[in-house]
Scaffold this active site. Structure first.
Site, short mmCIF file in Angstrom:
data_model
loop_
_atom_site.label_atom_id
_atom_site.label_comp_id
_atom_site.label_asym_id
_atom_site.label_seq_id
_atom_site.Cartn_x
_atom_site.Cartn_y
_atom_site.Cartn_z
N LYS A 86 8.69 1.15 8.33
CA LYS A 86 8.55 -0.13 7.63
C LYS A 86 9.94 -0.59 7.21
CE LYS A 86 4.93 -1.66 4.53
NZ LYS A 86 4.29 -1.28 3.29
C1 E4P Z 1 2.27 -3.76 2.43
O1 E4P Z 1 2.34 -2.99 3.38
C2 E4P Z 1 2.58 -3.43 1.03
O2 E4P Z 1 2.60 -2.03 0.88
C3 E4P Z 1 1.55 -3.91 0.06
O3 E4P Z 1 0.48 -4.56 0.69
C4 E4P Z 1 2.11 -4.60 -1.13
O4 E4P Z 1 1.06 -4.98 -1.98
P1 E4P Z 1 1.28 -5.44 -3.50
O5 E4P Z 1 1.85 -6.83 -3.47
O6 E4P Z 1 -0.08 -5.38 -4.11
O7 E4P Z 1 2.25 -4.46 -4.10
#
Ligand code: E4P
Length: 226
Positions: A86
């Site tokens: 990521k």
């Molecule tokens: C995406 O891969 C992120 O890990 C995640 O969806 C972020 O979500 P949040 O905005 O609830 O922290």
């Protein structure tokens, strides 16, 4: 639409995997911090997640330069075959994505909030693109229509050759906060929704389902006593 779980919690992943519908896991530094994760345990923790799920596991780099990101990514990719790296969208992130894609390491480009960011991520060869819904809603914007625009824009082009042997990148609806976000993500054609465990569980419940089940059980009692 496929379901990923958005968590670093092993128990949640194990439970969701047992339902038979889990296609992957997404983690990020905040999710690992939330479970009290320590730096020294990180590779082993990711390895355990990879063993629990029959699908991709996104692990995020924290380096600031493309070189740092690539170095971290290579270490993470050596943990298991189902690792996806990521990487936050940006100049350094694009350069790292391009290098990793050429080396055969799949990337999930994260923190995407606009169509141009998504198109650039696809052009760099990202296997997955993660637009965030909830965080966009938080600043008074419309997270779902942003994801819909990204799904449409990516669908306008032929991406063969951009990534690692696939036709087009998959769009992951991320930062999901509610069952309605899940429903909307499916309606606008997101390829994947990455969903926190509590929301995933809520997706299965409906008061009319509960009421209907109660009535069936009560009525079957009558059949048994007839
Ligand atoms: C995406 O891969 C992120 O890990 C995640 O969806 C972020 O979500 P949040 O905005 O609830 O922290």
């Amino acid at each position: 639409m496929k379901f990923f779980i958005d968590t670093a919690d092993l128990a949640e992943i194990e439970e969701a995997a047992s339902w038979g519908v889990l296609a992957g896991v997404t983690t990020n530094p905040s999710l690992y911090a939330r479970i009290g994760g320590k730096l020294a345990d990180f590779p082993e923790h990711i390895k355990r997640i990879c063993a629990l799920v029959n699908g991709s596991v996104s692990a995020e780099v924290v380096g600031q330069t493309a070189d740092e990101m690539v170095r971290e990514a290579q270490e993470l990719a050596s943990i298991a075959a189902n690792i996806v790296i990521k990487i936050p969208v940006g100049i350094e992130g694009l350069a790292a994505t391009s290098a990793l894609t050429k080396a055969g390491i799949p990337v999930n480009m994260t923190l995407v909030f606009s169509v141009p960011q998504a198109i650039l991520a696809a052009r760099a060869g990202a296997r997955y693109i993660s637009p965030f819904i909830g965080r966009f809603d938080d600043i008074g914007e419309d997270g779902i229509s942003q994801v819909a625009d990204i799904v449409n824009a990516i669908g306008n082009y032929d991406w063969r050759g951009a990534g690692i042997g696939m036709e087009e990148p998959e769009i992951i609806a991320a930062s999901i906060r509610s069952v309605n976000h899940v429903a909307q993500a499916a309606l606008i054609g997101a390829d994947i929704a990455t969903v926190p465990f509590a929301v995933l569980r809520s997706c299965l419940s409906h008061p009319l389902t509960d009421r209907g089940l109660e009535a069936f059980i009560k009525d079957w009692e009558k059949v048994l006593q007839a």
